[in-house]
Structures are given as structure tokens and as C-alpha cells.
Write an enzyme that holds these catalytic residues in place. Sequence first.
Site, PDB file in Angstrom:
ATOM      1  CB  THR A 134      44.918  33.111  46.369  1.00 43.46           C
ATOM      2  OG1 THR A 134      43.986  34.089  46.845  1.00 43.46           O
ATOM      3  CG2 THR A 134      46.301  33.724  46.253  1.00 43.46           C
TER       4      THR A 134
ATOM      5  CE  LYS B  21      37.345  23.921  42.313  1.00 40.71           C
ATOM      6  NZ  LYS B  21      36.214  23.068  42.799  1.00 40.71           N
ATOM      7  CB  THR B  22      37.241  30.893  39.765  1.00 38.21           C
ATOM      8  OG1 THR B  22      36.126  30.152  40.281  1.00 38.21           O
ATOM      9  CG2 THR B  22      36.940  31.306  38.333  1.00 38.21           C
TER      10      THR B  22
ATOM     11  CB  THR C 215      33.058  38.729  39.112  1.00 39.18           C
ATOM     12  OG1 THR C 215      34.425  38.597  39.476  1.00 39.18           O
ATOM     13  CG2 THR C 215      32.166  38.341  40.283  1.00 39.18           C
ATOM     14  CD  GLU C 216      26.608  34.451  36.093  1.00 37.35           C
ATOM     15  OE1 GLU C 216      25.403  34.334  35.780  1.00 37.35           O
ATOM     16  OE2 GLU C 216      27.449  33.545  35.938  1.00 37.35           O
TER      17      GLU C 216
ATOM     18  CD  GLU D  73      22.523  37.970  25.952  1.00 36.07           C
ATOM     19  OE1 GLU D  73      22.154  38.735  26.865  1.00 36.07           O
ATOM     20  OE2 GLU D  73      23.230  36.978  26.144  1.00 36.07           O
TER      21      GLU D  73
ATOM     22  CG  HIS E 116      23.678  37.403  30.054  1.00 38.73           C
ATOM     23  ND1 HIS E 116      24.134  37.477  28.764  1.00 38.73           N
ATOM     24  CD2 HIS E 116      24.522  36.557  30.698  1.00 38.73           C
ATOM     25  CE1 HIS E 116      25.209  36.726  28.629  1.00 38.73           C
ATOM     26  NE2 HIS E 116      25.465  36.157  29.788  1.00 38.73           N
TER      27      HIS E 116
END
Length: 304
Positions: free
Chosen positions: A17, A19-20, A100-101, A218, A256
Site C-alpha cells: 500500500t 507508494k513504492t 528496501t535500502e 564490488e 553500497h
Amino acid sequence: MSILIDQHTKVITQGITGKTGQFHTRMCRDYAHGRAAFVAGVNPKKAGEDFEGIPIHASVAEARAATGATVSVIYVPPPGAAAAIWEAVQADLDLVICITEGIPVRDMMEVRARMRAKEAAGGKKTLLLGPNCPGLITPGEIKIGIMPGHIHRKGRIGIVSRSGTLTYEAVGQVTELGLGQSSAVGIGGDPINGLKHIDVLKLFNDDPDTDGVIMIGEIGGPDEAEAARWAKEHMTKPIVGFIAGVTAPPGKRMGHAGALISGGADTAEAKLEVMHACGFTVTRNPSEMGKLIQKKLGAVFAPA
């Protein structure tokens, strides 16, 4: 064939629900077989409602019981995202994909410890992809996450990457060359995460419809070197390797949270050297990844 997900996978969106969650659930639902795949959302405050026809449940366990879903994707904001992962693990899902970040490292340490304790006690093992990852896609079948579907093409190259942007770069190259992807997996760049390069390499090695792999890493951490040493002993398919961060200064976090050089072994050059010694075709130029895997496949499959 594919790895982890296919057109028959049923998916729950946690955070549907927001926005993302709304935007990317809509984009994923509109890709290939997504309308059949995205079967439920979770928000305890909006249980009984729906998002554009997708029913919303009070919990992951309730959503799974109602739909038979085996995978969840998480767009919950950072303060509640680790709890959302644990809720999905407690519901005994096969795979949890956390986009999620910015989840606090301590929260991820706690949920990882709980996951290990559950498995050690004989509970079901739930695979975790991410957090802070773009998700994964089996082109022409299903995508779960935030990657742009239109750049992908069904094919026989597996792609695994810590970098979301470089995942898209590799995908774009092999699509343009006409090779396409069997699956593309973004494992995320956080210091505490789920599936590693080695886990995805094992899946690609066992997949009869993957002919070669592009592995993108990385700076920071031992994961790429560990994957390379495993591949030297076990991998039967050619691998092209790239490590981002050749010019990164020691002690400075680059992008990151996990991209931090702490010692000599986790620099880009050190990882590239290990990968080369283990039989990878390595490049310091990311624009060469597609052409190199094409060349390797041509050498492997050229007629006698």
C-alpha cells in the site's frame, strides 16, 4: 528452466500500500505472467481491502494460507523491513526478496541470527535475496523487484551482481548481442545480506538452460573471492567477471554500505587477481562484459 522463480511462482507483496510497493507491484504484475503471479499483499491495517484487485491480508501467514504463495517481495520502509523479513521467514516461505535500502545493520544481524537458529532447530530454510537489491527476473516469465523489464530478453546467460546499475548494464549488453538471459539476480550490496555470489553460481551451474555466467562484484568483503575458489573446483560453465571500484580509496565507503575496503584482500585488484587465477575471464572495463561472454561461448560451442 530458470533459477529460483518461474511463470508458476506465486508472490506476496509486503508493503503493497506504500507508494513504492504500489508502483513496482503494478510494473511487475504487467510484465509477462505477472497477473497470475502477484496474488496477495500484506498490510495489517488494510486487511480485507485490495490493491487494484490484489487482495490485502493482515499477515504473510494469512496471505500464504489463502493463496499458496511461496515467495514474498518487501518494500517496507527501513525501520520495519527486518521485521517484515522475519515475518515471511516465520510463514515458511521458500524465498524472500527484500528491496528496501537503509536497513540498520544491527537489525539485519538479529534477523540473520534468528533465521540460522530456526534452521538449526529443524525449521524450514527460507532463502533471502537482499536487502538493498533490485530483485530478480526470469525474462519472458516473471520479474520480482525494481529492474526494468523491457531491457531483458529470454536467453541462456546467467547474470549475478552486487550492483543494480551494473546488472542492467550487463543485461543490456547481452540483450543487444542477441544472447539474452536465463535469469538475472541482484544480490544487493549491504554488508549483511542473504544469497551470495557462490549460492547463485551453484544454481546457474545446475541449470541446464544456462550456458555461461557474468558475475559482477564490488570492493569490500570476501564473497567474490570465495565464489571464485568454489567455481575453480566445481563450475562447468564459462564465467566473465568484473569488480567495480578499481580506483576506490581504502577506508572510504563507495555507494553500497558493504563497499568498503578494510584490508588488502578486498580491493578490486585483489579480487580480480583471484578470479583470474580461478579461471574467470576478467575485465576492468564493464563495457566488455557482453562481448567477452559471447566470445567464451563461441569458443566453447564452436563446431569441430
